[in-house]
Design a protein around this motif. Sequence first.
Motif, PDB file in Angstrom:
ATOM      1  N   UNK B 486     -67.295 -47.254  10.184  1.00  0.00           N
ATOM      2  CA  UNK B 486     -68.664 -47.232   9.680  1.00  0.00           C
ATOM      3  C   UNK B 486     -69.528 -46.295  10.506  1.00  0.00           C
ATOM      4  N   UNK B 487     -70.645 -45.933   9.923  1.00  0.00           N
ATOM      5  CA  UNK B 487     -71.614 -45.122  10.651  1.00  0.00           C
ATOM      6  C   UNK B 487     -72.270 -45.970  11.743  1.00  0.00           C
ATOM      7  N   UNK B 488     -72.750 -45.294  12.768  1.00  0.00           N
ATOM      8  CA  UNK B 488     -73.454 -45.981  13.848  1.00  0.00           C
ATOM      9  C   UNK B 488     -74.891 -46.250  13.396  1.00  0.00           C
ATOM     10  N   UNK B 489     -75.347 -47.468  13.594  1.00  0.00           N
ATOM     11  CA  UNK B 489     -76.756 -47.716  13.305  1.00  0.00           C
ATOM     12  C   UNK B 489     -77.553 -47.676  14.595  1.00  0.00           C
ATOM     13  N   UNK B 490     -78.833 -47.348  14.432  1.00  0.00           N
ATOM     14  CA  UNK B 490     -79.667 -47.143  15.608  1.00  0.00           C
ATOM     15  C   UNK B 490     -80.957 -47.930  15.421  1.00  0.00           C
ATOM     16  N   UNK B 491     -81.326 -48.706  16.451  1.00  0.00           N
ATOM     17  CA  UNK B 491     -82.512 -49.538  16.319  1.00  0.00           C
ATOM     18  C   UNK B 491     -83.303 -49.416  17.608  1.00  0.00           C
ATOM     19  N   UNK B 492     -84.620 -49.265  17.454  1.00  0.00           N
ATOM     20  CA  UNK B 492     -85.438 -49.175  18.646  1.00  0.00           C
ATOM     21  C   UNK B 492     -85.664 -50.575  19.192  1.00  0.00           C
TER      22      UNK B 492
END
Lengths: 372, 505
Positions: B486-492
């Motif tokens: 899967x794609x990497x998700x990014x969260x602040x």
Amino acid sequence: MSRDARLSVRKIDRDRNRFHEIVRGKIKQDLKKYVSHHELLGRKGGNIVSIPMPQIELPHFRFGPNPKGGVGQGDGNPGDPMQEGDGEGQAGEGAGQHSLEVEITLDELAKILGDELELPRIQPRGNNQLPMKGGRYTGLKPTGPESLRHFRRTYRRALLREIATGTYDPDDPVIIPIRDDKRYRARRDVMVPDFNAVIIYMMDVSGSMGKEQKDIVRTESFWIDTWLRSQYKNIETRYIVHDAAAKEVDRETFYHLRESGGTKISSAYELCARMIESQFPPEQWNIYPFHFSDGDNWSGRDTERCVKLLNDVLLQKANVFCYGQVRSAYGSGQFKKDLDRAFEDDPRVITSDIADRDGILGSIRSFLGTGR
Amino acid sequence: MSLTPELEAARKEIEGYAREYGLDCFETIFELLDADELNEVAAFGGFPTRYPHWRFGMEYNQLDKGYSYGLSKIYELVINNDPCYAYLMRSNMMVDQKLVMAHVFGHCDFFKNNLWFAKTDRKMMDRMANHGTVVRRLMDRVGLEPVERFLDCCLSLDNLIDPHSMFIRRRTEPTDAEPSAAEEAPVKFRAKGYMDSFINPREATDRERARIRKEAVQDAKLPPVPVRDVLSFLLEYAPLKRWQQEVLELVREEAYYFAPQAMTKIMNEGWASYWHSTMMTQRILRPSEVVDYADHHSGTLATRPGRLNPYKLGIELFRDIEDRWNRGKFGAQWEEMDDHEQKRRVNKKLGLGRDKIFEVRRTHNDVTFVDTFIHEEFAQAQKMFVYGVDRRTGQYQILDRDWTKVKEQMLFSLTNWGQPYIYVTDGNYEKRGELYLFHKWGGVDLQFDFAQATLKNLCWIWDRPVHLETMLENKAVLLTCKNADAEITQRELTPSEEPRGIGAG
């Protein structure tokens, strides 16, 4: 050790081969990307192309470019610029970052293209067979010079004979070959097909064909060239450009010329027909005319003339006739429709529509997928 | 091939000088190789018996190309091992061979005596050969591609180790001796003694005890303290097959073996250069060789504006230390002197220099070396400066010649041998068996595309979601990889969120 090392397979060769396999795999994966970008052509030098391939490096958690810079040594005052490219790397950092390029031969590239598009091997016309000079020593014969004696076969026959005649003694297994036992390596002539092929590229350079359209033609012809070259030993390429009139040009001109005028496609077909008649007799040549245009012909009458030329001359002599229509802002695209109508069931005429760069791969497949 | 008689004579002579100067080396075996053989050995990182892997082939292609175009040439290669192996290039001039031998003895003494190498395997030549056998055997058994894919993954994590852990026993071994009170007394129904085994059957109490123990394990923080040796954490807790453990183990061993070399690059090269220079100029050189020697020596020590040459910096620092301790330019009294000129001129004729540099080579690594011994006068004499990008022009320019800033910048880039600090802070994040990593940010972001790819590799090994807390453009972010495809998700991360990093713990 060095002598032996060179004779035997070196350890590193296994790793090199594996690396090469991986590179081939990556190229295969991203073939579409490589095919639709023509950077490759510029890089061509001799028979080898080098392909940029950064994604093969093993990734690590590591620092990106340091906005703070680093430490250096030398003259200069604060505020003095440093020379270009000096700023890479930091003290204590391992290998510098450099883009990785891998080299691959055109033949291999053609093979990858063929595998990926599932292109059939082309069936050449005619059945000229030429004995290849200097065949390989793969045969056996009962006479010959001692230097070519096949030890194992000779030994085996001698052993058989001694066992059969009962002179073989397992406790004292001495085998003495007699003349009858001896076998010698012999050369076998290998028949190789001998064919010639010519590709005749025709391109519409009328006003409506822009730079992008020409680039697409250029890229596509590069790949067609690469594939056909891998199929034939002797290959000739000829280039014809046309607007309202046609002329033969060299490769360089073919790709860079920009004329502007009307479009009379029949002029190109006429020149092509004349060229085939005078230089490429179809008994000896496999002939591949490719025509690229944006499909905007001068008049319906000229299109009729084109169809007639195809029917009477070109299709009689050529293996297959390919027409690629590059979409442009100005072209009506009528010519392809006309051709399709005229040669509806004729497998010798292949037309394809190339909408943009991404269409190149599909177009190549439809041209070369028949294996004719 | 072993040495020619001429080279063997030179080796004997030089080894004698090395002893005379007090260098303490393992037995050193020189091999004479052609360029392509040397490139091959170099591609294997010095070990001709290494496990098969494509990156060695890639490395070889590059070395081979560089050599055949005349762009690069390997002079020497030396292996930290007992006995120490060193390779000479057959085509080198005699004076180069002597220089290289003298240089090699310097390295060899350093390997043997520097503290940071104390825990490295001195039979690495054999161990590498064993690793080669293990990997080849696994490739036969499991198949080339699975082993290779797994190796690639492990190698992409091989900088996630803790070189200090070789010296410290952090983890206390779990003891079976004292089970917790809860385990001792599982919940029981009240019953008279003779009824107890009926009302509280043995199976039920065992089940209860197992449940409590399991909960205790689940509740325990794993790891108890953040761990920098991610590889060992994976070895212990990742769902690995037996063969995968073997592969990960050997990648980890090799990473630990190579780490001290990265940690002492400046010192190691400086020390070897100091000794080749000393031995060549004082003992070995014949008059006819002086010009060639000077040419090659200065080539090795050449500096370019934007790059620190470890050979140059190292040798200058060792020479400076020797000089200072010879003249008594050290200690609080010297450091507190106000008059620069006086400070520079101090000469108490103590003659402690040689002893001091031998001591330094034993106890320091690059970080402490630079921190302890770069001083103002040295930085000025060496024309050191800090460079950086000019905001307006976007070009690199010299920013500062202040020696404290120079030192600060150097220490920054040398810390943790130039690698980011990454910790495992939680192996059971959110009680879902997810892995939580924390990047201790020190001013420079991770290279983003590489970080993503590495996280995917990690996720593939862990087989559960993996998180990395890091900083991107001055914001704390959490990168999450749900599964390896899967794609990497990014969260602040919001400031209110409990920081899970080291700072808090």
